[in-house]
Design a protein around this motif. Structure first.
Motif, PDB file in Angstrom:
ATOM      1  N   GLU A 100       5.970 -13.217  20.097  1.00 35.27           N
ATOM      2  CA  GLU A 100       7.128 -14.030  20.455  1.00 35.27           C
ATOM      3  C   GLU A 100       8.206 -13.181  21.136  1.00 35.27           C
ATOM      4  O   GLU A 100       9.061 -13.714  21.846  1.00 35.27           O
ATOM      5  N   PHE A 101       8.189 -11.874  20.936  1.00 31.35           N
ATOM      6  CA  PHE A 101       9.224 -10.996  21.486  1.00 31.35           C
ATOM      7  C   PHE A 101       8.872 -10.464  22.873  1.00 31.35           C
ATOM      8  O   PHE A 101       9.705  -9.793  23.500  1.00 31.35           O
ATOM      9  N   ASP A 102       7.671 -10.730  23.358  1.00 33.78           N
ATOM     10  CA  ASP A 102       7.187 -10.055  24.561  1.00 33.78           C
ATOM     11  C   ASP A 102       8.029 -10.317  25.796  1.00 33.78           C
ATOM     12  O   ASP A 102       8.098  -9.478  26.696  1.00 33.78           O
ATOM     13  N   TYR A 103       8.636 -11.495  25.891  1.00 34.01           N
ATOM     14  CA  TYR A 103       9.441 -11.828  27.060  1.00 34.01           C
ATOM     15  C   TYR A 103      10.941 -11.688  26.791  1.00 34.01           C
ATOM     16  O   TYR A 103      11.754 -12.146  27.596  1.00 34.01           O
ATOM     17  N   GLY A 104      11.288 -11.058  25.688  1.00 30.32           N
ATOM     18  CA  GLY A 104      12.690 -10.798  25.389  1.00 30.32           C
ATOM     19  C   GLY A 104      13.302 -11.809  24.434  1.00 30.32           C
ATOM     20  O   GLY A 104      12.810 -12.917  24.256  1.00 30.32           O
ATOM     21  N   LEU A 105      14.409 -11.382  23.834  1.00 31.06           N
ATOM     22  CA  LEU A 105      15.075 -12.205  22.819  1.00 31.06           C
ATOM     23  C   LEU A 105      15.703 -13.464  23.402  1.00 31.06           C
ATOM     24  O   LEU A 105      15.768 -14.494  22.728  1.00 31.06           O
ATOM     25  N   ASP A 106      16.195 -13.388  24.641  1.00 30.74           N
ATOM     26  CA  ASP A 106      16.841 -14.570  25.221  1.00 30.74           C
ATOM     27  C   ASP A 106      15.864 -15.737  25.303  1.00 30.74           C
ATOM     28  O   ASP A 106      16.202 -16.868  24.936  1.00 30.74           O
ATOM     29  N   LEU A 107      14.655 -15.477  25.791  1.00 31.23           N
ATOM     30  CA  LEU A 107      13.666 -16.556  25.904  1.00 31.23           C
ATOM     31  C   LEU A 107      13.231 -17.048  24.527  1.00 31.23           C
ATOM     32  O   LEU A 107      13.084 -18.255  24.310  1.00 31.23           O
ATOM     33  N   LEU A 108      13.061 -16.128  23.584  1.00 30.17           N
ATOM     34  CA  LEU A 108      12.665 -16.534  22.235  1.00 30.17           C
ATOM     35  C   LEU A 108      13.744 -17.409  21.606  1.00 30.17           C
ATOM     36  O   LEU A 108      13.446 -18.470  21.035  1.00 30.17           O
ATOM     37  N   ILE A 159       6.087  -4.583  13.969  1.00 28.22           N
ATOM     38  CA  ILE A 159       6.476  -4.884  15.343  1.00 28.22           C
ATOM     39  C   ILE A 159       7.208  -3.734  16.041  1.00 28.22           C
ATOM     40  O   ILE A 159       6.927  -3.453  17.216  1.00 28.22           O
ATOM     41  N   PRO A 160       8.141  -3.033  15.400  1.00 29.08           N
ATOM     42  CA  PRO A 160       8.829  -1.944  16.111  1.00 29.08           C
ATOM     43  C   PRO A 160       7.905  -0.840  16.609  1.00 29.08           C
ATOM     44  O   PRO A 160       8.296  -0.064  17.490  1.00 29.08           O
ATOM     45  N   ASN A 161       6.702  -0.759  16.081  1.00 29.78           N
ATOM     46  CA  ASN A 161       5.754   0.239  16.568  1.00 29.78           C
ATOM     47  C   ASN A 161       5.146  -0.143  17.920  1.00 29.78           C
ATOM     48  O   ASN A 161       4.538   0.709  18.581  1.00 29.78           O
ATOM     49  N   TRP A 162       5.274  -1.415  18.317  1.00 32.96           N
ATOM     50  CA  TRP A 162       4.693  -1.858  19.588  1.00 32.96           C
ATOM     51  C   TRP A 162       5.732  -2.289  20.599  1.00 32.96           C
ATOM     52  O   TRP A 162       5.582  -2.042  21.785  1.00 32.96           O
ATOM     53  N   GLU A 163       6.747  -2.992  20.119  1.00 32.33           N
ATOM     54  CA  GLU A 163       7.598  -3.745  21.025  1.00 32.33           C
ATOM     55  C   GLU A 163       8.644  -2.859  21.700  1.00 32.33           C
ATOM     56  O   GLU A 163       9.120  -1.878  21.134  1.00 32.33           O
ATOM     57  N   HIS A 164       8.993  -3.243  22.922  1.00 30.79           N
ATOM     58  CA  HIS A 164      10.058  -2.542  23.638  1.00 30.79           C
ATOM     59  C   HIS A 164      11.367  -2.707  22.860  1.00 30.79           C
ATOM     60  O   HIS A 164      11.707  -3.817  22.439  1.00 30.79           O
ATOM     61  N   PRO A 165      12.119  -1.620  22.671  1.00 30.44           N
ATOM     62  CA  PRO A 165      13.354  -1.707  21.868  1.00 30.44           C
ATOM     63  C   PRO A 165      14.328  -2.774  22.354  1.00 30.44           C
ATOM     64  O   PRO A 165      15.018  -3.399  21.539  1.00 30.44           O
ATOM     65  N   ASP A 166      14.398  -2.997  23.663  1.00 34.82           N
ATOM     66  CA  ASP A 166      15.332  -4.003  24.173  1.00 34.82           C
ATOM     67  C   ASP A 166      14.970  -5.400  23.690  1.00 34.82           C
ATOM     68  O   ASP A 166      15.847  -6.264  23.564  1.00 34.82           O
ATOM     69  N   ASN A 167      13.689  -5.634  23.429  1.00 34.80           N
ATOM     70  CA  ASN A 167      13.239  -6.968  23.026  1.00 34.80           C
ATOM     71  C   ASN A 167      13.492  -7.282  21.557  1.00 34.80           C
ATOM     72  O   ASN A 167      13.320  -8.428  21.134  1.00 34.80           O
ATOM     73  N   ILE A 168      13.870  -6.273  20.776  1.00 31.52           N
ATOM     74  CA  ILE A 168      14.138  -6.498  19.346  1.00 31.52           C
ATOM     75  C   ILE A 168      15.485  -5.895  18.943  1.00 31.52           C
ATOM     76  O   ILE A 168      15.736  -5.641  17.765  1.00 31.52           O
ATOM     77  N   ARG A 169      16.342  -5.697  19.945  1.00 30.45           N
ATOM     78  CA  ARG A 169      17.633  -5.059  19.675  1.00 30.45           C
ATOM     79  C   ARG A 169      18.459  -5.880  18.678  1.00 30.45           C
ATOM     80  O   ARG A 169      18.567  -7.095  18.785  1.00 30.45           O
ATOM     81  N   GLY A 170      19.023  -5.185  17.692  1.00 26.61           N
ATOM     82  CA  GLY A 170      19.869  -5.844  16.701  1.00 26.61           C
ATOM     83  C   GLY A 170      19.119  -6.421  15.524  1.00 26.61           C
ATOM     84  O   GLY A 170      19.735  -6.992  14.613  1.00 26.61           O
ATOM     85  N   LEU A 171      17.785  -6.283  15.531  1.00 20.41           N
ATOM     86  CA  LEU A 171      16.976  -6.840  14.454  1.00 20.41           C
ATOM     87  C   LEU A 171      16.436  -5.733  13.558  1.00 20.41           C
ATOM     88  O   LEU A 171      16.211  -4.608  14.002  1.00 20.41           O
ATOM     89  N   ALA A 172      16.196  -6.071  12.315  1.00 33.33           N
ATOM     90  CA  ALA A 172      15.536  -5.171  11.365  1.00 33.33           C
ATOM     91  C   ALA A 172      14.333  -5.902  10.783  1.00 33.33           C
ATOM     92  O   ALA A 172      14.370  -7.130  10.595  1.00 33.33           O
ATOM     93  N   PHE A 173      13.272  -5.126  10.513  1.00 31.67           N
ATOM     94  CA  PHE A 173      12.019  -5.714  10.035  1.00 31.67           C
ATOM     95  C   PHE A 173      11.721  -5.175   8.640  1.00 31.67           C
ATOM     96  O   PHE A 173      11.307  -4.034   8.479  1.00 31.67           O
TER      97      PHE A 173
END
Length: 529
Positions: A100-108, A159-173
């Motif tokens: 769900e994060f692949d296209y960025g947080l705005d789209l999600l 997820i943080p091991n794969w995803e681009h940091p910009d796509n999960i910025r501000g989130l904690a898992f």
């Protein structure tokens, strides 16, 4: 007063749809037994016998097909197709998956806003206040008979091991297992449900029959531990691994319905009325309802997305260039045994885009067919199916050798004739062909007759052995650069350069600029046995 003594609750559950609405894989003509339009037919049938059934999705919904890629990358307007589809089918809830994060947080977040149902994930939280980032951690559904069902949503915390940091910025898992333990206790105490269902976008880290590890125990999948360690869980609905599962583990009913809409899981809960008041869970069962040739696609679903599908197909058929020489992949297994013109092309595109002298890439699936003489966008997205970007890491010769040893584990020798085969770990619980890399910019040989860890028998650059401690710049996709696929030797290594553009766009632009690309193969590597 309702004197009914027995009542049933039906759960229907999808997972890892990966953008498949129409019954097509977009690689060629012909209908496939997959997709939400066909699942809609099964859902309609089930609603006839139980109008109040609970319909859930377990994530990895908005990425995975050219249909979703075209919407995300080319300015799709209006309600997101994933939300539109699930709204039409009257889903009760969805869980946030890793893709769900692949296209960025705005789209999600726009997709979440477009949805007429909540998106659940108790363990994805805001970094600032620790509250669930997508609103609801769980859903309570009460039937007409007064039976209360709790549905807790969880997502693999890897997820943080794969995803681009910009796509999960501000989130904690948060750790999914520990988060489940805390939330189930809260739900049992505060909500007093008659059954607790956990919807977990993650799978099983151990063999269900033996309990032996089925993969490195990184925390990516914790389903087995959840069944054995969590108190108060009645049903565990899983995904992420694309497996077809239905059964029971340690008294917990489990299900996983594959991927791309090839099946839907059905869980049936039986309740008996207590002597005083309320209900008790008396029985549970799980089964998979497969999409086969007898299941017709729902005409309403097809009509709802007809314009989107037409635009996607037209875009896919746009010619963007031509190939001179043979770049086809008639046999993906053979293409992984020695240097091949298609993988060399992908590596050289990566090297030119980043300026790196060394590159690695993979043939992601056995369905990849390379390029024919005429190249279209369909050819690009059929071969390069993931929305990866590129990173250049600074690695030592020792790191490169370790990565090659890791890739060499993809193969094994079997039988008296010592025939080379793919190691079963790369085929189950799901195919992982994307975790075998092929390199350009170095010369190497892998000898599969030798023990794992000793298979790199040649490793040179320009005819000179790689120095273990010398630094080299290597380009790879963003998934691998984060250590994805258990390439631990890449984790935490310096990122020299980063290209934020999707690799499919880089490849398309490369071909458009040249009109004709030429097949080359320098035979810099091979597998021996």
């Amino acid at each position: 007063m309702n004197s009914q003594k027995t009542a049933f609750v039906t759960l229907l559950f999808t997972s890892d749809i990966h953008g498949h609405v129409y019954p097509t894989d977009y690689r060629g003509p012909g209908e496939r037994n997959l997709g939400l339009a066909k699942l809609s037919t099964l859902i309609r049938k089930e609603r006839l016998s139980d109008p109040s059934l609970l319909l859930l999705d377990n994530g990895d919904l908005i990425q995975g097909t050219p249909f979703m890629y075209h919407y995300a990358k080319y300015g799709g307007k209006g309600t997101h197709p994933a939300a539109r589809a699930l709204n039409h089918l009257r889903y009760d809830a969805a869980v946030v998956g890793n893709h769900e994060f692949d296209y960025g947080l705005d789209l999600l977040r726009r997709t979440v806003r477009d949805s007429a149902f909540p998106w659940l994930s108790a363990n994805i939280v805001n970094g600032e206040d620790g509250k669930p980032a997508f609103g609801k951690p769980y859903l309570i559904r009460e039937t007409d008979e007064g039976i209360r069902i709790a549905v807790l949503g969880l997502t693999t915390h890897y997820i943080p091991n794969w995803e681009h940091p910009d796509n999960i910025r501000g989130l904690a898992f948060e750790d999914a297992l520990e988060s489940a333990r805390r939330w189930i206790a809260h739900i049992r105490e505060a909500e007093r449900p008659d059954a607790v269902v956990v919807c977990y976008h993650g799978g099983f880290e151990r063999d269900l029959a033996t309990g032996e590890p089925a993969e490195p125990l990184t925390g990516e999948n914790q389903g087995y531990a959840m069944c054995l360690q969590l108190e108060g869980i009645d049903v565990l609905l899983t995904g992420h691994q694309h497996r077809l599962l239905a059964g029971e583990l340690n008294g917990v009913t489990i299900a996983q319905p594959g991927s791309a809409g090839q099946a839907i899981a059905k869980v049936r809960l039986e309740f008996g009325r207590n002597a005083g008041a309320g209900w008790s869970l008396r029985g549970k069962s799980a089964e998979l309802l497969a999409v086969d040739g007898t299941v017709e696609a729902d005409p309403e679903m097809l009509a709802l997305f007809a314009d989107d599908e037409r635009n996607t197909q037209q875009w896919l058929d746009q010619p963007i260039g031509a190939a001179e020489g043979d770049m086809s992949i008639p046999d993906s297994f053979k293409a992984r045994l020695a240097d091949h013109a298609f993988t060399e092309f992908v590596n050289r595109v990566q090297m030119e885009a980043t300026g790196a002298d060394i590159s690695c890439t993979a043939i992601f699936t056995d369905e990849a067919r390379g390029f024919g003489e005429r190249i279209t966008m369909r050819d690009i997205v059929s071969n390069y199916i993931y929305p990866n970007t590129l990173k250049v890491l600074r690695l030592t010769g020792r790191d490169i050798k370790a990565a090659l040893e890791k890739s060499a584990c993809y193969f094994m020798l079997q039988g008296e004739g010592r025939h080379i085969r793919i190691c079963p770990a790369y085929l189950a619980p799901k195919p992982q062909h994307y975790n075998y890399d092929m390199w350009e910019g170095i010369e190497y040989e892998l000898d599969i007759s030798k023990p794992e860890g000793e298979r790199v028998v040649k490793l040179l650059r320009g005819g000179v052995p790689l120095e273990p401690d010398q630094p080299y710049e290597v380009v790879m996709n963003s998934y691998r650069a984060g250590g994805g696929g258990n390439f631990d030797m890449f984790r935490g290594k310096p990122v020299v350069r980063e290209i934020p553009t999707d690799m499919t766009e880089i490849m398309a632009d490369y071909i458009l600029a040249r009109k004709t690309i030429r097949a080359t193969c320098d035979h810099n590597w091979k597998v021996v046995y």
